[in-house]
Design a protein around this motif. Structure first.
Motif, mmCIF file in Angstrom:
data_model
loop_
_atom_site.group_PDB
_atom_site.id
_atom_site.type_symbol
_atom_site.label_atom_id
_atom_site.label_comp_id
_atom_site.label_asym_id
_atom_site.label_seq_id
_atom_site.Cartn_x
_atom_site.Cartn_y
_atom_site.Cartn_z
ATOM 1 N N SER A 17 9.138 -0.199 -11.886
ATOM 2 C CA SER A 17 10.516 -0.267 -12.385
ATOM 3 C C SER A 17 11.436 -0.909 -11.356
ATOM 4 O O SER A 17 12.289 -1.743 -11.689
ATOM 5 C CB SER A 17 11.028 1.128 -12.733
ATOM 6 N N ALA A 30 16.446 -9.275 -18.795
ATOM 7 C CA ALA A 30 15.903 -7.952 -19.082
ATOM 8 C C ALA A 30 15.782 -7.777 -20.589
ATOM 9 O O ALA A 30 16.431 -8.488 -21.362
ATOM 10 C CB ALA A 30 16.822 -6.879 -18.502
ATOM 11 N N PRO A 34 15.989 -1.681 -23.648
ATOM 12 C CA PRO A 34 15.285 -0.972 -22.580
ATOM 13 C C PRO A 34 15.212 0.525 -22.827
ATOM 14 O O PRO A 34 16.111 1.113 -23.447
ATOM 15 C CB PRO A 34 16.139 -1.269 -21.347
ATOM 16 N N PHE A 46 13.434 -0.622 -17.242
ATOM 17 C CA PHE A 46 13.344 -2.047 -17.579
ATOM 18 C C PHE A 46 12.142 -2.326 -18.487
ATOM 19 O O PHE A 46 11.545 -3.400 -18.437
ATOM 20 C CB PHE A 46 13.279 -2.910 -16.302
ATOM 21 N N GLU A 47 11.810 -1.340 -19.313
ATOM 22 C CA GLU A 47 10.706 -1.488 -20.263
ATOM 23 C C GLU A 47 11.263 -1.690 -21.664
ATOM 24 O O GLU A 47 12.127 -0.920 -22.095
ATOM 25 C CB GLU A 47 9.803 -0.255 -20.263
ATOM 26 N N PRO A 48 10.786 -2.686 -22.406
ATOM 27 C CA PRO A 48 11.236 -2.853 -23.796
ATOM 28 C C PRO A 48 10.708 -1.712 -24.667
ATOM 29 O O PRO A 48 9.508 -1.443 -24.669
ATOM 30 C CB PRO A 48 10.619 -4.190 -24.220
ATOM 31 N N SER A 96 12.692 -8.032 -28.325
ATOM 32 C CA SER A 96 13.279 -7.606 -27.055
ATOM 33 C C SER A 96 13.912 -8.738 -26.256
ATOM 34 O O SER A 96 14.799 -8.482 -25.425
ATOM 35 C CB SER A 96 12.214 -6.916 -26.194
#
Length: 385
Positions: A17, A30, A34, A46-48, A96
């Motif tokens: 992350s 980004a 998120p 920072f993950e879709p 995303s």
């Protein structure tokens, strides 16, 4: 003009992350959806969300999950399954990132599904570069233990599978390897390496302020890190940080091969456990009122009486089921009796005990499978970043 994607690869709880956040600070796009920050990770993952959902669905279809030691190559090799999964990954990218030209993609389950995501990215017109993030396996295992209740032994095994998959996925692409410890102690230098990878003109000292060394948890000193096979893989990974050449890649491969031999049996555990649980479910169904009667039998045995009641409930498990579990190599009878001395004192066959009541009580069948962790993870409503 080709689009570009920097994919951050690495084990959960390893600093992926923070690296993704640095790449965003360097100018990459980004995800628009998120996962929200969490006390575990106050600066964000920072993950879709679309990628998390897609990956969890794909792994579930393969009867797998992020905490599974077994790979899902067989599912990905099926042409029809692969087409469907690639389309799902492509839909996630569009959801995303829209038409962004330079993106950062980070979602640790991608380690296990890399062929799918690589094809999806290439089909969507992205040139791929990778950042592999490594962290001391002992620190990672302790972090998993704190968050999920996972044993240290199982955490190390998960670390190995994810790190080996991440390093292999990054081969053939422009890449850098980042050590979590250096990320926190030398953020300016790490930011400079990332800036070189993405050809960013951002001022790296300003970018590096994103890193907060105070967020480090589960630190392990040099004496506690150990010198076993997992530590050897970590040291080989750190060598790739300094010099990513053929010799160090071979060193890494050799270290992984040695460490893999320590968990080969565990790689088969989940498939066997699924069968065992199904057998247990069927056995319980046949034994009407199994739970109430089993608890009654347990109390009777604890009181030194009631062998007939015990024989009634435990005898309801078909002998074929007991034989199958015994022959699987997964159930460790000596370990089970040692771990649960009340079972040893009762004289009940340990396999029958586990199938009838042990699993319901959260007992483990051996050191390679954690019943309580398995149940909690499969029942969890929220994805694990």
């Amino acid at each position: 003009m080709a689009r570009s994607a920097v994919v951050v690869l690495g084990m959960h709880r390893s600093g992926t992350s923070a690296v993704a956040g640095l790449l965003v600070e360097l100018g990459l796009t980004a995800p628009s959806d998120p996962l929200p920050p969490h006390p575990d990770n106050p600066k964000g993952y920072f993950e879709p969300l679309s990628a998390v959902q897609a990956n969890e669905a794909m792994l579930a279809e393969a009867r797998s999950s992020w905490f599974d030691l077994e790979n899902v190559d067989a599912a990905m090799d099926d042409p029809e399954t692969r087409r469907g999964w690639v389309e799902r990954a492509r839909a996630s990218l569009r959801t995303s990132f829209g038409d962004a030209d330079a993106i950062v993609l980070k979602e640790p389950r991608i380690n296990r599904l890399w062929p799918i995501w690589r094809q999806a990215l290439e089909t969507e017109g992205f040139d791929i570069a990778c950042v592999v993030v490594i962290r001391d396996p002992e620190e990672t295992a302790r972090s998993l233990n704190t968050r999920d209740g996972c044993s240290l032994a199982y955490g190390r095994a998960l670390w190995l599978r994810h790190v080996a998959a991440a390093e292999a996925a990054a081969r053939g692409h422009g890449r850098v390897t980042i050590d979590y410890g250096a990320l926190l102690s030398e953020p300016v230098e790490v930011s400079r390496r990332l800036a070189d990878l993405v050809a960013s003109g951002a001022e790296v000292r300003s970018v590096a302020r994103f890193i907060d060394p105070g967020l480090r948890r589960e630190a392990v000193d040099a004496d506690a890190a150990g010198d076993g096979p997992f530590a050897a893989v970590y040291e080989a990974g750190r060598a790739l940080v300094e010099r990513d050449d053929v010799a160090n890649r071979e060193r890494f491969d050799q270290a992984v091969a040695v460490a893999e031999r320590t968990i080969d049996a565990a790689a088969l555990a989940r498939l066997e456990m699924l069968a065992l649980w199904e057998d247990a479910r069927l056995a319980r169904k046949k034994a009407r009122g199994w739970k109430r009667r089993a608890q009654k039998a347990e109390k009777a045995l604890a009181a030194g009486e009631g062998s007939a009641a015990a024989a009634d409930i435990y005898g309801a498990v078909p002998e074929a089921v007991v034989t199958r579990v015994r022959d699987s190599g997964l159930f460790d009878s000596d370990w089970y009796l040692s771990r649960y001395p009340d079972v040893a004192a009762s004289g009940v066959d340990p396999i029958r005990h586990y199938l009838v009541v042990g699993a319901a009580l959260g007992h483990d069948p051996g050191p390679l499978f954690e019943t309580d962790l398995y149940v909690r993870q499969m029942a969890a409503d929220e994805p694990k970043p």
